[in-house]
Design an enzyme around this catalytic site. Sequence first.
Site, PDB file in Angstrom:
ATOM      1  N   ALA A 168      41.508  46.892  50.392  1.00 49.56           N
ATOM      2  CA  ALA A 168      40.916  46.912  51.735  1.00 49.56           C
ATOM      3  C   ALA A 168      40.213  45.592  51.995  1.00 49.56           C
ATOM      4  O   ALA A 168      40.019  44.795  51.082  1.00 49.56           O
ATOM      5  CB  ALA A 168      39.878  48.039  51.829  1.00 49.56           C
TER       6      ALA A 168
ATOM      7  N   TYR B 131      33.517  47.873  59.654  1.00 51.82           N
ATOM      8  CA  TYR B 131      33.982  48.200  58.299  1.00 51.82           C
ATOM      9  C   TYR B 131      33.739  49.681  57.984  1.00 51.82           C
ATOM     10  O   TYR B 131      34.655  50.407  57.566  1.00 51.82           O
ATOM     11  CB  TYR B 131      33.258  47.287  57.310  1.00 51.82           C
TER      12      TYR B 131
ATOM     13  N   PHE C 180      27.685  53.015  46.828  1.00 49.18           N
ATOM     14  CA  PHE C 180      26.629  52.204  47.411  1.00 49.18           C
ATOM     15  C   PHE C 180      26.898  50.770  46.931  1.00 49.18           C
ATOM     16  O   PHE C 180      28.060  50.395  46.862  1.00 49.18           O
ATOM     17  CB  PHE C 180      25.266  52.844  47.092  1.00 49.18           C
TER      18      PHE C 180
ATOM     19  N   ARG D 257      18.762  48.451  49.391  1.00 46.95           N
ATOM     20  CA  ARG D 257      20.073  48.947  48.967  1.00 46.95           C
ATOM     21  C   ARG D 257      19.970  49.585  47.579  1.00 46.95           C
ATOM     22  O   ARG D 257      19.047  49.298  46.819  1.00 46.95           O
ATOM     23  CB  ARG D 257      21.099  47.788  48.886  1.00 46.95           C
TER      24      ARG D 257
HETATM   25  N1  LIG Z   1      31.787  45.906  46.440  1.00 45.85           N
HETATM   26  C1  LIG Z   1      31.069  46.910  46.906  1.00 45.85           C
HETATM   27  O1  LIG Z   1      29.828  46.884  46.828  1.00 45.85           O
HETATM   28  C2  LIG Z   1      31.722  48.096  47.548  1.00 45.85           C
HETATM   29  C3  LIG Z   1      30.909  49.154  47.952  1.00 45.85           C
HETATM   30  C4  LIG Z   1      31.497  50.257  48.574  1.00 45.85           C
HETATM   31  C5  LIG Z   1      32.867  50.326  48.729  1.00 45.85           C
HETATM   32  N2  LIG Z   1      33.633  49.284  48.315  1.00 45.85           N
HETATM   33  C6  LIG Z   1      35.088  49.413  48.475  1.00 45.85           C
HETATM   34  O2  LIG Z   1      35.691  49.283  47.189  1.00 45.85           O
HETATM   35  C7  LIG Z   1      36.962  48.652  47.293  1.00 45.85           C
HETATM   36  C8  LIG Z   1      37.006  47.464  46.345  1.00 45.85           C
HETATM   37  O3  LIG Z   1      35.952  46.580  46.640  1.00 45.85           O
HETATM   38  P1  LIG Z   1      35.787  45.216  45.845  1.00 45.85           P
HETATM   39  O4  LIG Z   1      34.393  44.759  46.017  1.00 45.85           O
HETATM   40  O5  LIG Z   1      36.367  45.372  44.510  1.00 45.85           O
HETATM   41  O6  LIG Z   1      36.716  44.286  46.745  1.00 45.85           O
HETATM   42  P2  LIG Z   1      37.776  43.157  46.313  1.00 45.85           P
HETATM   43  O7  LIG Z   1      38.010  42.351  47.545  1.00 45.85           O
HETATM   44  O8  LIG Z   1      37.315  42.452  45.091  1.00 45.85           O
HETATM   45  O9  LIG Z   1      39.068  43.998  45.946  1.00 45.85           O
HETATM   46  C9  LIG Z   1      40.024  44.416  46.891  1.00 45.85           C
HETATM   47  C10 LIG Z   1      41.390  44.168  46.280  1.00 45.85           C
HETATM   48  O10 LIG Z   1      42.399  44.667  47.181  1.00 45.85           O
HETATM   49  C11 LIG Z   1      43.392  43.669  47.367  1.00 45.85           C
HETATM   50  N3  LIG Z   1      43.955  43.906  48.723  1.00 45.85           N
HETATM   51  C12 LIG Z   1      43.287  43.886  49.907  1.00 45.85           C
HETATM   52  N4  LIG Z   1      44.122  44.169  50.918  1.00 45.85           N
HETATM   53  C13 LIG Z   1      45.346  44.398  50.359  1.00 45.85           C
HETATM   54  C14 LIG Z   1      46.616  44.749  50.880  1.00 45.85           C
HETATM   55  N5  LIG Z   1      46.815  44.897  52.198  1.00 45.85           N
HETATM   56  N6  LIG Z   1      47.641  44.919  50.027  1.00 45.85           N
HETATM   57  C15 LIG Z   1      47.472  44.765  48.680  1.00 45.85           C
HETATM   58  N7  LIG Z   1      46.285  44.429  48.131  1.00 45.85           N
HETATM   59  C16 LIG Z   1      45.240  44.246  48.960  1.00 45.85           C
HETATM   60  C17 LIG Z   1      42.670  42.344  47.203  1.00 45.85           C
HETATM   61  O11 LIG Z   1      43.511  41.277  46.863  1.00 45.85           O
HETATM   62  C18 LIG Z   1      41.672  42.695  46.076  1.00 45.85           C
HETATM   63  O12 LIG Z   1      42.269  42.488  44.811  1.00 45.85           O
HETATM   64  C19 LIG Z   1      37.136  48.295  48.760  1.00 45.85           C
HETATM   65  O13 LIG Z   1      37.936  49.293  49.355  1.00 45.85           O
HETATM   66  C20 LIG Z   1      35.724  48.344  49.316  1.00 45.85           C
HETATM   67  O14 LIG Z   1      35.722  48.701  50.673  1.00 45.85           O
HETATM   68  C21 LIG Z   1      33.103  48.167  47.736  1.00 45.85           C
HETATM   69  O1  LIG Z   2      23.180  35.932  51.556  1.00 44.15           O
HETATM   70  C1  LIG Z   2      22.830  37.101  51.722  1.00 44.15           C
HETATM   71  C2  LIG Z   2      23.713  38.200  51.499  1.00 44.15           C
HETATM   72  C3  LIG Z   2      23.226  39.470  51.731  1.00 44.15           C
HETATM   73  N1  LIG Z   2      21.958  39.676  52.162  1.00 44.15           N
HETATM   74  C4  LIG Z   2      21.476  41.049  52.396  1.00 44.15           C
HETATM   75  O2  LIG Z   2      21.572  41.751  51.191  1.00 44.15           O
HETATM   76  C5  LIG Z   2      21.913  43.112  51.408  1.00 44.15           C
HETATM   77  C6  LIG Z   2      23.168  43.446  50.635  1.00 44.15           C
HETATM   78  O3  LIG Z   2      24.239  42.720  51.217  1.00 44.15           O
HETATM   79  P1  LIG Z   2      25.709  42.599  50.567  1.00 44.15           P
HETATM   80  O4  LIG Z   2      25.578  42.237  49.128  1.00 44.15           O
HETATM   81  O5  LIG Z   2      26.499  41.721  51.466  1.00 44.15           O
HETATM   82  O6  LIG Z   2      26.212  44.098  50.597  1.00 44.15           O
HETATM   83  P2  LIG Z   2      26.336  45.124  51.818  1.00 44.15           P
HETATM   84  O7  LIG Z   2      26.457  44.450  53.121  1.00 44.15           O
HETATM   85  O8  LIG Z   2      25.216  46.127  51.665  1.00 44.15           O
HETATM   86  O9  LIG Z   2      27.754  45.796  51.539  1.00 44.15           O
HETATM   87  C7  LIG Z   2      28.203  46.118  50.228  1.00 44.15           C
HETATM   88  O10 LIG Z   2      27.841  47.445  49.953  1.00 44.15           O
HETATM   89  C8  LIG Z   2      28.440  48.394  50.829  1.00 44.15           C
HETATM   90  C9  LIG Z   2      27.925  49.765  50.421  1.00 44.15           C
HETATM   91  O11 LIG Z   2      26.556  49.873  50.655  1.00 44.15           O
HETATM   92  C10 LIG Z   2      29.952  48.275  50.691  1.00 44.15           C
HETATM   93  O12 LIG Z   2      30.610  49.224  51.445  1.00 44.15           O
HETATM   94  C11 LIG Z   2      30.437  46.890  51.053  1.00 44.15           C
HETATM   95  O13 LIG Z   2      31.843  46.805  50.850  1.00 44.15           O
HETATM   96  C12 LIG Z   2      29.728  45.907  50.169  1.00 44.15           C
HETATM   97  O14 LIG Z   2      30.073  44.577  50.564  1.00 44.15           O
HETATM   98  C13 LIG Z   2      22.098  43.252  52.929  1.00 44.15           C
HETATM   99  O15 LIG Z   2      20.904  43.737  53.476  1.00 44.15           O
HETATM  100  C14 LIG Z   2      22.313  41.817  53.406  1.00 44.15           C
HETATM  101  O16 LIG Z   2      21.850  41.576  54.707  1.00 44.15           O
HETATM  102  C15 LIG Z   2      21.097  38.612  52.380  1.00 44.15           C
HETATM  103  O17 LIG Z   2      19.949  38.800  52.780  1.00 44.15           O
HETATM  104  N2  LIG Z   2      21.559  37.357  52.143  1.00 44.15           N
END
Ligand SMILES: NC(=O)c1ccc[n+]([C@@H]2O[C@H](COP(=O)([O-])OP(=O)(O)OC[C@H]3O[C@@H](n4cnc5c(N)ncnc54)[C@H](O)[C@@H]3O)[C@@H](O)[C@H]2O)c1
Ligand SMILES: O=c1ccn([C@@H]2O[C@H](COP(=O)(O)OP(=O)(O)O[C@H]3O[C@H](CO)[C@@H](O)[C@H](O)[C@H]3O)[C@@H](O)[C@H]2O)c(=O)[nH]1
Length: 329
Positions: free
Chosen positions: A74, A140, A168, A220
């Site tokens: 995604a 998103y 989270f 968070r």
């Molecule tokens: N990182 C977080 O804090 C967080 C929190 C909540 C939910 N999520 C969800 O968890 C999942 C993974 O997050 P992440 O941080 O590992 O992200 P990421 O960007 O590291 O991983 C996403 C992976 O999906 C692949 N991808 C994206 N679109 C694609 C497509 N159309 N076809 C094939 N591959 C594709 C990318 O290349 C990547 O390897 C996401 O769905 C995100 O919304 C992440």
């Molecule tokens: O340079 C920065 C980056 C982030 N933030 C703040 O830090 C917090 C966390 O931000 P970030 O690390 O970007 O995460 P989120 O926007 O909370 O989103 C993450 O966590 C979500 C779940 O809570 C997931 O769904 C998303 O994919 C993932 O990117 C937020 O309040 C941001 O505004 C700053 O102040 N400065």
Amino acid sequence: MAILVTGGAGYIGSHTVAALLERGEEVVVLDNLQTGHREALLGGKLYEGDLRDKEILTKLFAENSIDAVIHFAANSLVGESMKEPAKYYDNNVFGTLCLLEAMNAANVRRIVFSSTAATYGEPEKVPIEESDRTEPTNVYGETKLMMERMMSWFDKVQDIKYVSLRYFNAAGAHESGKIGEDHQPESHLIPLVLQTALKQRSHIAVFGDDYATEDGTCVRDYIHVSDLADAHLRAVDYLRKGENSNVFNLGNGTGFSVKQVIETAKKVTGLDIPVVQEPRRAGDPAVLVASSAKARSVLGWNPKWTNLEDVIQSAWNWHQSRPEGYGKN
Ligand SMILES: NC(=O)c1ccc[n+]([C@@H]2O[C@H](COP(=O)([O-])OP(=O)(O)OC[C@H]3O[C@@H](n4cnc5c(N)ncnc54)[C@H](O)[C@@H]3O)[C@@H](O)[C@H]2O)c1
Ligand SMILES: O=c1ccn([C@@H]2O[C@H](COP(=O)(O)OP(=O)(O)O[C@H]3O[C@H](CO)[C@@H](O)[C@H](O)[C@H]3O)[C@@H](O)[C@H]2O)c(=O)[nH]1
């Protein structure tokens, strides 16, 4: 039988692939490498391609005996989604539709799905429970909620059972030091703070100090990526037992403000981390903290990384050993 992991070369996906391999599962990965890294895959069979490409999905399901799908692929950045909404509807909603269609055609009836705390929007209370109101404040989160609703109808109509895991904030890195977080460009708070400690950046910007929180910055719930990986294995087991579709929050249940994260990172690294105050980022809710009581009781999930200092230390180990991340794919 194999498990298909979409987005398996990404941050959370690669840690889940590692956990699946550790317990002897056969793993097939579909990833277009738009943000993922070939090197993040510690094993499994990679199909390099896009979720929205029906041909590759058909081929992949024909060539492998898939028992369940774990769907990470995604676009997932809150800030970006408020600038480029179409990208999110296309990749997240249309991509998931393509996947569900292909699963139905191949008679694959189990999916574990990466959902998010962003589905809730501004919470009506904290900690947030799964039954609480879902009113996303960003594109998103809205697309992830649409994906959940779509899966619920594919369950009713085509009996595809799903577990939606609302994570989270994912943080930290694998204990082996082999894999960790490497997004290009990086937008997540903890890696940016650590890159500032490494002097790869001049400062960390704090987005908004006028939220209704103790120190005015957003709060968070940071959850270790290996604890998230473990929850996915439990969700697969849950579906394999023939249980009904379900939704679970995954968090530690404790909130930390942006300023607290920076202070903790200073303590862990022992280094200076210059801060610049900036305006709010569009779409950010003030507070997101999980109740994960349901995942604990139903999935038997018990996160091991409950201390923010340890989570940041694990990320710091990764950033110190791989300051440039994975490098070129
Ligand atoms: N990182 C977080 O804090 C967080 C929190 C909540 C939910 N999520 C969800 O968890 C999942 C993974 O997050 P992440 O941080 O590992 O992200 P990421 O960007 O590291 O991983 C996403 C992976 O999906 C692949 N991808 C994206 N679109 C694609 C497509 N159309 N076809 C094939 N591959 C594709 C990318 O290349 C990547 O390897 C996401 O769905 C995100 O919304 C992440
Ligand atoms: O340079 C920065 C980056 C982030 N933030 C703040 O830090 C917090 C966390 O931000 P970030 O690390 O970007 O995460 P989120 O926007 O909370 O989103 C993450 O966590 C979500 C779940 O809570 C997931 O769904 C998303 O994919 C993932 O990117 C937020 O309040 C941001 O505004 C700053 O102040 N400065």
